[in-house]
Design a protein around this motif. Structure first.
Motif, PDB file in Angstrom:
ATOM      1  N   SER A  13       0.785  -1.115   0.040  1.00  0.00           N
ATOM      2  CA  SER A  13       0.070  -0.102   0.095  1.00  0.00           C
ATOM      3  C   SER A  13       0.983   1.388   0.108  1.00  0.00           C
ATOM      4  CB  SER A  13      -1.045  -0.058   1.166  1.00  0.00           C
ATOM      5  OG  SER A  13      -1.804  -1.031   0.991  1.00  0.00           O
ATOM      6  N   SER A  88      -3.138  -4.495  -0.015  1.00  0.00           N
ATOM      7  CA  SER A  88      -4.029  -3.946  -0.557  1.00  0.00           C
ATOM      8  C   SER A  88      -4.571  -4.905  -1.800  1.00  0.00           C
ATOM      9  CB  SER A  88      -3.667  -2.686  -1.284  1.00  0.00           C
ATOM     10  OG  SER A  88      -2.864  -2.716  -2.223  1.00  0.00           O
ATOM     11  N   ASN A  91      -7.040  -7.489   1.013  1.00  0.00           N
ATOM     12  CA  ASN A  91      -7.654  -7.179   2.018  1.00  0.00           C
ATOM     13  C   ASN A  91      -9.317  -6.741   1.866  1.00  0.00           C
ATOM     14  OD1 ASN A  91      -8.169  -4.788   0.338  1.00  0.00           O
ATOM     15  ND2 ASN A  91      -7.039  -3.154   1.929  1.00  0.00           N
ATOM     16  N   SER A 196      -6.388  -1.930  -5.691  1.00  0.00           N
ATOM     17  CA  SER A 196      -5.390  -2.040  -5.084  1.00  0.00           C
ATOM     18  C   SER A 196      -4.448  -1.058  -5.291  1.00  0.00           C
ATOM     19  CB  SER A 196      -4.528  -3.477  -5.254  1.00  0.00           C
ATOM     20  OG  SER A 196      -3.853  -3.457  -6.443  1.00  0.00           O
ATOM     21  N   HIS A 474      -4.895  -4.938  11.137  1.00  0.00           N
ATOM     22  CA  HIS A 474      -4.535  -3.655  11.115  1.00  0.00           C
ATOM     23  C   HIS A 474      -3.216  -3.463  11.978  1.00  0.00           C
ATOM     24  CE1 HIS A 474      -9.018  -2.551  10.271  1.00  0.00           C
ATOM     25  NE2 HIS A 474      -8.390  -3.102   9.274  1.00  0.00           N
ATOM     26  N   ASN A 519      -5.619   0.765   5.489  1.00  0.00           N
ATOM     27  CA  ASN A 519      -5.162   0.980   4.205  1.00  0.00           C
ATOM     28  C   ASN A 519      -5.010   2.234   3.540  1.00  0.00           C
ATOM     29  OD1 ASN A 519      -4.183  -0.270   1.663  1.00  0.00           O
ATOM     30  ND2 ASN A 519      -6.098   0.095   0.783  1.00  0.00           N
ATOM     31  N   THR A 522      -2.280   4.337   5.250  1.00  0.00           N
ATOM     32  CA  THR A 522      -1.008   3.757   4.646  1.00  0.00           C
ATOM     33  C   THR A 522      -0.643   4.201   3.260  1.00  0.00           C
ATOM     34  OG1 THR A 522      -1.237   1.613   6.049  1.00  0.00           O
ATOM     35  CG2 THR A 522       0.502   1.640   4.275  1.00  0.00           C
TER      36      THR A 522
END
Length: 538
Positions: A13, A88, A91, A196, A474, A519, A522
Motif C-alpha cells: 500500500s 491492498s 484486504n 489495489s 491492522h 489501508n 498507509t
C-alpha cells in the motif's frame, strides 16, 4: 551489481505509491523489490474473492502469532499480502481514513506536518471518489473509491435502521466531517474489480523506463558503508543478489517485514540480535516494539428471511452470481463482505468513537478447515454483526527468532492485556445485543447462533470474546515515528534515527493506531513519505 537512485523494498500500500511518486519526473531510477509475485490473479481482482486468498501461500505470508493468553491461548492467523500491491491486494477494501483527531495527535506528539490539515491534501489527491468532490473528498486521483449506497443488500438497510433506533446517527460518509454513526462503507473497487495500490500506482509506474520491479525477490539485508545504507541484498530464484542505491534505501515492507529486515541488518535491540549472532550496527530497542492492532469479534444470528447464504451456498447460486459478475461486474462478488458498518462509543465517557461496526449479510459459523468460507457460507439463512476496538492500550512486539531471513518472525500480540481493553470490549459486545434487539433487526431474527443465548454473565461474555476474537488485520507502529530516538525508530521525515540513506515508509511508522481500517492511511503515508524524499533530493 546495478545501481539505482532509490531502492524500495516492498510493493504494498505504501511502496507502490513511493515507487510511482519517485519515478514520475523521470529524474530518478527506482528499483522495487517484491517478495511475492504477480497480482494478475482472478480471485485477487474479484472483490469477494479475497476469501480464497486468506490462506493461499502463493499470495499470502500466512503468519501465525504466538499463543496469546488474552485470546484464550489461541495462535491467531495473520494474513499479509505477499504479492504486487501487498495487503491492498488481499484486504476487505473498506476505505476509512481515520479520525482527524488521530493525525492531530501524531502532530502534537512532536511530528510536524502530520496533522490532519497537513495530510488532507494528500488524502484528496489520492482519491477518485465516486461520491464526488467536496472540501474533504477528492476526485481524479489514482485510487477509485466506490460509493455503494445504491448497491447494498436490502438487509443492510435494516441494520442502518436498527442503528438509528439504538441512538446512532445515520452517517452518509465516514470520511466526511464525522466518523460517528452507521452507514454504508465506501470500498476500493472500480468497474467491479479491486482497486489495489498496485493497480492505482505501481502498474502505471511500471510502464516507465526508469522503474524496475523484481518479483519473488526477498530482501535479506540492508547493506551499509559505515552508518550509511548503500544497497540491499536479496534472494531471487535461489540466487543471492545485491543492488546499490545511490541516494536512499526505502523500506516499505509493512509492520511485520520492515522490523524483521531492520533486525536482520543489525538495527534493533542489541540483546535480541546478539543472541542470534547478529552484530548490532545500531542498537535501538524500539525496532519491532510498540505493536498495535485492532481486535475484533462477530456475533451471528439465524434469520427468518433469506440472506446471501442462500445465494452463495448452493452450486446454482454460485453459478448465477458468477455469471452476473463475469457479464456485468456487479452483484455480491463485486463487493466487500462488510457492506455496512459504523463507529460508536462503548461508553459515554469516551470523547470519540472507540469501536467500529461491520455488518455482513451472510454467516460462516461452520468453517471449512484451511479456508475462509466467504464463498461457501452456512446452509441456513444467517447474518453477522462484528466489531473491533479502535484505540486499544495493549502493546505487543515483532522480533526475529532466527538470523535466517526465510524464518517468520515471532509475533507477540498481547491482546486484551489491559483492564481498559477488556472493559470496553465488554461494553461493546453488550451493545451488539442491544442493536440486534431493535425492531428493524429483531423482527427478522430466529435465533442467536454465536455466542448463543446462554452466554449472559460478564464473565461468560469476556471468556467468549477472548476465545473468538482475532486480528482485523491492522498491525501498525513497530517502527514508530517520533522526534526522540530514545522513544522511536524514525524521525518526522521518516529517516531511521542514527543512520543515513535509510527511511521507513509504511504503516509501521504510525505513532499510534488510527480509528478504522488502515489501508487509506498507509497509502497516504506512501504519498507523504515520497514528498519528503523528493524535498530532500532537491
Amino acid at each position: 551489481m546495478q545501481t539505482f537512485d532509490f531502492i524500495v523494498v516492498g510493493s504494498g500500500s505504501a511502496g507502490s505509491v513511493v515507487a510511482e511518486r519517485l519515478s514520475a519526473s523521470g529524474r530518478f531510477s527506482v528499483l522495487v523489490l517484491e517478495a511475492g509475485g504477480t497480482d494478475r490473479r482472478f480471485f485477487v481482482q474479484m472483490p469477494l474473492g479475497y476469501g480464497k486468498t486468506f490462506f493461499d501461500p502463493q499470495v499470502n505470508w500466512n503468519y501465525a502469532a504466538e499463543a496469546d493468553p488474552g485470546l484464550a491461548g489461541n495462535k491467531d492467523h495473520w494474513p499479509r499480502g505477499k504479492i504486487l500491491g501487498g495487503s491492498s491486494s488481499i484486504n476487505a477494501m473498506v476505505w476509512i481514513r481515520g479520525a482527524p483527531e488521530d493525525f492531530d495527535a501524531w502532530r502534537d506528539a512532536g511530528n510536524p506536518g502530520w496533522g490532519f490539515d497537513d495530510l488532507l491534501p494528500a488524502f484528496k489527491a489520492i482519491e477518485d471518489n465516486q461520491a464526488g468532490s467536496t472540501g474533504l473528498r477528492g476526485t481524479g486521483g489514482p485510487i477509485h473509491v466506490t460509493d455503494n449506497r445504491k448497491n447494498v443488500h436490502p438487509l443492510t438497510h435494516r441494520f442502518l435502521a436498527a442503528g438509528q433506533q439504538a441512538g446512532l446517527a445515520l452517517n452518509q460518509d465516514f470520511n466526511g466531517p464525522s466518523q460517528e454513526g452507521v452507514g454504508v462503507y465506501q470500498i476500493t473497487t472500480r468497474d467491479g474489480r479491486r482497486m489495489s495500490a498496485a493497480r492505482g500506482f505501481l502498474r502505471p509506474a511500471m510502464k516507465r523506463a526508469n522503474v524496475r520491479v523484481e518479483t519473488n525477490a526477498l530482501a535479506t539485508k540492508v547493506l551499509f558503508e559505515g552508518t550509511r545504507a548503500v544497497g540491499v541484498e536479496y534472494l531471487q530464484n535461489g540466487a543471492k543478489n545485491t543492488a546499490r542505491a545511490g541516494r536512499e534505501v526505502i523500506l516499505s515492507s509493512g509492520s511485520v517485514n520492515t522490523p524483521q529486515l531492520l533486525q536482520l541488518s543489525g538495527i534493533g535491540p542489541a540483546s535480541v540480535l546478539g543472541e542470534l549472532g547478529i552484530s548490532a550496527l545500531h542498537d535501538n530497542c524500539h525496532v519491532g516494539r510498540n505493536l498495535q492492532d485492532h481486535q475484533g469479534v462477530n456475533y451471528t444470528w439465524k434469520a427468518k428471511v433469506p440472506t446471501l447464504n442462500q445465494l452463495l451456498r448452493p452450486w446454482w447460486g454460485k453459478m448465477l452470481a458468477g455469471m452476473q459478475y463475469l457479464a456485468l461486474r456487479t452483484g455480491p462478488l463485486s463487493m466487500s463482505m462488510n457492506q455496512g458498518g459504523g463507529f460508536f462509543r462503548s461508553s459515554p465517557t469516551h470523547a470519540l468513537p472507540n469501536m467500529q461496526l461491520y455488518f455482513q449479510v451472510f454467516s460462516t459459523v461452520l468453517p471449512k478447515a484451511g479456508e475462509r468460507p466467504i464463498l461457501s457460507p452456512d446452509p441456513f439463512p444467517g447474518f453477522s454483526i462484528g466489531l473491533s476496538n479502535c484505540r486499544p492500550s495493549s502493546r505487543g512486539e515483532i522480533m526475529i527468532r532466527s538470523a535466517e531471513p526465510t524464518v517468520h518472525p515471532r509475533i507477540t500480540v498481547n491482546a486484551y492485556a489491559t483492564d481498559a481493553d477488556v472493559a470496553e470490549m465488554l461494553d461493546a459486545v453488550k451493545f451488539l445485543r442491544k442493536l440486534a434487539a431493535m425492531p428493524a433487526i429483531a423482527e427478522i431474527i430466529a435465533d442467536e447462533v454465536l455466542p448463543g443465548p446462554s452466554i449472559t454473565s460478564d464473565a461468560d461474555l469476556i471468556e467468549d470474546f477472548r476465545k473468538r476474537s482475532g486480528t482485523v488485520y491492522h498491525p501498525v507502529s513497530t517502527c514508530r515515528m517520533g522526534p526522540d530516538p530514545k522513544t522511536s525508530v524514525v524521525d518526522p521525515r521518516l529517516r531511521v534515527h542514527g543512520l543515513a540513506g535509510l527511511r521507513v515508509i509504511d504503516a509501521s511508522i504510525f505513532p499510534d493506531n488510527i480509528t478504522g481500517n488502515t489501508n487509506a492511511a498507509t497509502i497516504m503515508t506512501g504519498w507523504k513519505g515520497a514528498e519528503l524524499v523528493l524535498e530532500d533530493a532537491g
